[in-house]
Design an enzyme around this catalytic site. Sequence first.
Site, PDB file in Angstrom:
ATOM      1  N   HIS A   1       8.928 -81.218  42.816  1.00  0.00           N
ATOM      2  CA  HIS A   1       7.632 -81.239  43.491  1.00  0.00           C
ATOM      3  C   HIS A   1       6.526 -80.769  42.550  1.00  0.00           C
ATOM      4  O   HIS A   1       5.510 -81.455  42.368  1.00  0.00           O
ATOM      5  CB  HIS A   1       7.692 -80.338  44.735  1.00  0.00           C
ATOM      6  N   GLU A   2       6.719 -79.616  41.927  1.00  0.00           N
ATOM      7  CA  GLU A   2       5.693 -79.080  41.034  1.00  0.00           C
ATOM      8  C   GLU A   2       5.566 -79.913  39.762  1.00  0.00           C
ATOM      9  O   GLU A   2       4.460 -80.100  39.243  1.00  0.00           O
ATOM     10  CB  GLU A   2       6.005 -77.622  40.700  1.00  0.00           C
TER      11      GLU A   2
ATOM     12  N   HIS B   1       3.234 -82.803  40.486  1.00  0.00           N
ATOM     13  CA  HIS B   1       1.814 -82.450  40.377  1.00  0.00           C
ATOM     14  C   HIS B   1       1.376 -82.453  38.914  1.00  0.00           C
ATOM     15  O   HIS B   1       0.324 -82.996  38.557  1.00  0.00           O
ATOM     16  CB  HIS B   1       1.569 -81.056  40.958  1.00  0.00           C
TER      17      HIS B   1
ATOM     18  N   ASP C   1      -0.905 -79.953  50.479  1.00  0.00           N
ATOM     19  CA  ASP C   1      -1.453 -80.975  49.574  1.00  0.00           C
ATOM     20  C   ASP C   1      -2.040 -82.134  50.364  1.00  0.00           C
ATOM     21  O   ASP C   1      -3.139 -82.616  50.054  1.00  0.00           O
ATOM     22  CB  ASP C   1      -0.355 -81.509  48.648  1.00  0.00           C
TER      23      ASP C   1
END
Length: 226
Positions: A41-42, A45, A117
């Site tokens: 997930h990170e 980004h 988000d």
Amino acid sequence: RRNRKRISMDEMNEAVDRVIAGPERKSRVITEVEKRIIAFHEAGHTVAGYFQPRADIPFKVTIVARGMAGGFTRSLPSDDRRLQDRSYYEAMMTMALGGHVSEEMIFGEMTTGAHDDIGKVTQIARNMVTQWGMSARLGPRTFGRRQSMVFLGRDISEERDYSERTAQEIDDEVRRVIDEAHQRCRGVLAAHRDKLEALATRLIEVETVEGDELLSILGPAEGRPL
């Protein structure tokens, strides 16, 4: 707290992280499956933002839990700016959707980790359409009269000054803006999937990647420092 006589950049960075995301939650226990999801997930980004020159450059990504967040990505603008254009907000929406799209690509489904988000992306898209005149379809107009509490720094209500037909057009345009950001994000992550997987793997190993190490994993990109 660290029994040091001088304040170093480590303390300054820790202070910034605490303000942005809250104190570290080192006692939080997560499963290996959840750790892998958060890492991708990170990493999503970070990769989505790094390979878009108009987005603020990511310089730190971590899967160490802080506050309510399981991890976070920190970005910094290249200079001080008071005015932003449409392409900047389009790039930042694409970056914000990176975690959601990464989960979708790697695991085949999304988790609840992207709810904040998605909220930010929706608000940016709605402001672009209704407040900033950035919609080619609806033109340079504002929609809705907002009543704000100045001393609280937030809106408390909005008076609709447009028809139901216009409301539908606004919803359609907001959806179009978000869908385009989603497709851009999928394109970026698909084109740089090797970087996505390399960064996520490193995050699983060390939990935090920043500075020169982060740049070495991501490699060269148009508009980014070597």
